[in-house]
Write an enzyme that holds these catalytic residues in place. Structure first.
Site, PDB file in Angstrom:
ATOM      1  N   PRO A   1       1.137  -1.135  -0.265  1.00  0.00           N
ATOM      2  CA  PRO A   1      -0.060   0.164   0.430  1.00  0.00           C
ATOM      3  C   PRO A   1       0.640   1.412  -0.158  1.00  0.00           C
ATOM      4  O   PRO A   1       2.006   1.658   0.407  1.00  0.00           O
ATOM      5  CB  PRO A   1      -0.680  -0.117   1.287  1.00  0.00           C
ATOM      6  CG  PRO A   1      -1.094  -2.069   1.513  1.00  0.00           C
ATOM      7  CD  PRO A   1       0.474  -1.725   1.028  1.00  0.00           C
ATOM      8  N   GLU A   2       0.786   2.343  -0.758  1.00  0.00           N
ATOM      9  CA  GLU A   2       1.203   3.412  -0.702  1.00  0.00           C
ATOM     10  C   GLU A   2       0.231   4.653  -0.782  1.00  0.00           C
ATOM     11  O   GLU A   2      -0.406   4.411   0.419  1.00  0.00           O
ATOM     12  CB  GLU A   2       1.614   3.382  -2.424  1.00  0.00           C
ATOM     13  CG  GLU A   2       2.561   2.490  -3.264  1.00  0.00           C
ATOM     14  CD  GLU A   2       2.471   2.848  -4.654  1.00  0.00           C
ATOM     15  OE1 GLU A   2       2.552   3.647  -5.121  1.00  0.00           O
ATOM     16  OE2 GLU A   2       2.683   1.710  -5.347  1.00  0.00           O
TER      17      GLU A   2
END
Length: 275
Positions: free
Chosen positions: A2-3
Site C-alpha cells: 500500500p502506498e
C-alpha cells in the site's frame, strides 16, 4: 505494498473510530517487520484512552489518543487495519486487536508480517526511527519544486529510484512512480543530474496528479489492499501504464513495455517517455 493513496483511504475509513474508548488490547506475541513485536505493555497502557484523531505521514498512520501516546502503524505489504463488530470471526494472521467500548474492534491483520505496530510519545513522533528518515508528505505539505530540483542535482541515481526514495518524497511507491514518470514523459532510467528545472517541475506535478487521482478512486487494489471497511479501491481501472504490458500507450498508442529496474517492475512507453 500500500502506498500513500491506499494508506490515506484507510485513514479516512478509520475516522468512525474517533471518539471511541479503548476497552482492551490484545497481541498474539508474534514479531512483524524485522521480528519486532507490537509493544503489548505499551498498548495495554492505552486501555481507557479515547481515540482523538487519526493522522498520516507518507505510508505511516498515527492513531492519537487523549493519553500522551499515539499508535504508529505501517501496513507493510499485506497489512490491513479493519474496524469490525467484536462478534466477527477473527481472521487468520490477526496480530493486534484493540477492543472498543462500543462493541467494535480495531484489528491489525498481516499475512506476510512486513508491517509495524508501535507506540510513540506525541510531539516527538518525528524522532521515531521510522519517521525521522521521511521527507515531506506531498499531499499534506505539497512539493517544493525548487528544493526537489536542487536535491536531484546532488544525486546520480535514476529518476525512478529518486522518487521512490522516502527521504525525498514520503509515500510514493512502485505503482505511482511508474504512473508519474509516464505522465511527466520521463524515461525511468534517466539520471537525476540530467533533470532540468522544467522537467523536475513536470515530475512534481505528475506525482501530485497520480496520487490525487488514486485518492479519488479510493486507492489501487492489486491483491491485498482493502480499506477499514473491507472495501477494495477502484483505481486499478484508471492506471495508465502500471501492469499494462503490451497494451497501447494512452498517449501515443505504442505498446507498453516492462523492465526490472533495481529489483522493481517498471512499466513505461518506449516512444513518448524519452526525455
Amino acid at each position: 505494498m500500500p502506498e500513500l493513496p491506499e494508506v490515506e483511504t484507510v485513514r479516512r475509513t478509520l475516522e468512525p473510530a474517533i471518539g471511541a474508548r479503548i476497552a482492551s488490547a490484545w497481541t498474539n506475541g508474534k514479531g512483524l517487520h524485522m521480528a519486532r513485536k507490537p509493544p503489548r505493555a505499551a498498548l495495554k497502557r492505552l486501555v481507557g484512552a479515547r481515540i482523538t484523531g487519526i493522522r498520516r505521514h507518507g505510508k505511516y498512520l498515527l492513531i492519537d489518543t487523549d493519553h500522551p501516546e499515539s499508535i504508529l502503524a505501517h501496513l507493510g505489504m499485506t497489512g490491513r487495519l479493519r474496524i469490525v463488530d467484536a462478534k466477527t470471526p477473527r481472521a487468520t494472521h490477526t496480530h493486534v486487536i484493540l477492543g472498543l467500548a462500543d462493541g467494535r474492534e480495531l484489528r491489525y491483520i498481516d499475512a506476510r508480517r512486513f508491517g509495524q505496530i508501535d507506540t510513540v510519545a506525541r510531539s516527538t513522533e518525528r524522532e521515531h526511527p521510522s519517521l525521522a528518515v521521511l521527507g515531506p508528505d506531498p499531499i499534506t505539505h505539497g512539493i517544493d519544486r525548487a528544493a526537489l530540483f536542487a536535491l536531484a542535482k546532488t544525486k546520480r541515481t535514476t529518476v525512478k529510484a529518486f522518487i521512490l526514495d522516502q527521504s525525498v518524497i514520503a509515500g510514493v511507491g512502485n505503482i505511482y512512480a511508474s504512473e508519474a514518470l509516464w505522465r511527466a514523459q520521463l524515461k525511468p532510467t534517466l539520471r537525476t543530474n540530467r533533470l532540468t528545472a522544467a522537467s523536475t517541475a513536470r515530475l512534481a506535478d505528475a506525482v501530485l496528479e497520480v496520487l490525487e487521482r488514486s485518492l479519488a478512486n479510493n486507492g489501487t487494489s492489486l491483491r491485498d489492499f482493502v480499506d477499514a471497511d473491507g472495501v477494495e479501491g477502484s483505481n486499478f481501472d484508471y492506471l495508465w501504464v502500471y501492469d499494462r504490458l503490451g497494451q497501447p500507450c494512452p498517449r501515443c498508442k505504442a505498446s507498453i513495455r516492462r523492465s526490472v529496474l533495481q529489483g522493481r517492475a517498471t512499466y513505461y512507453c518506449p516512444t513518448c517517455q524519452t526525455a
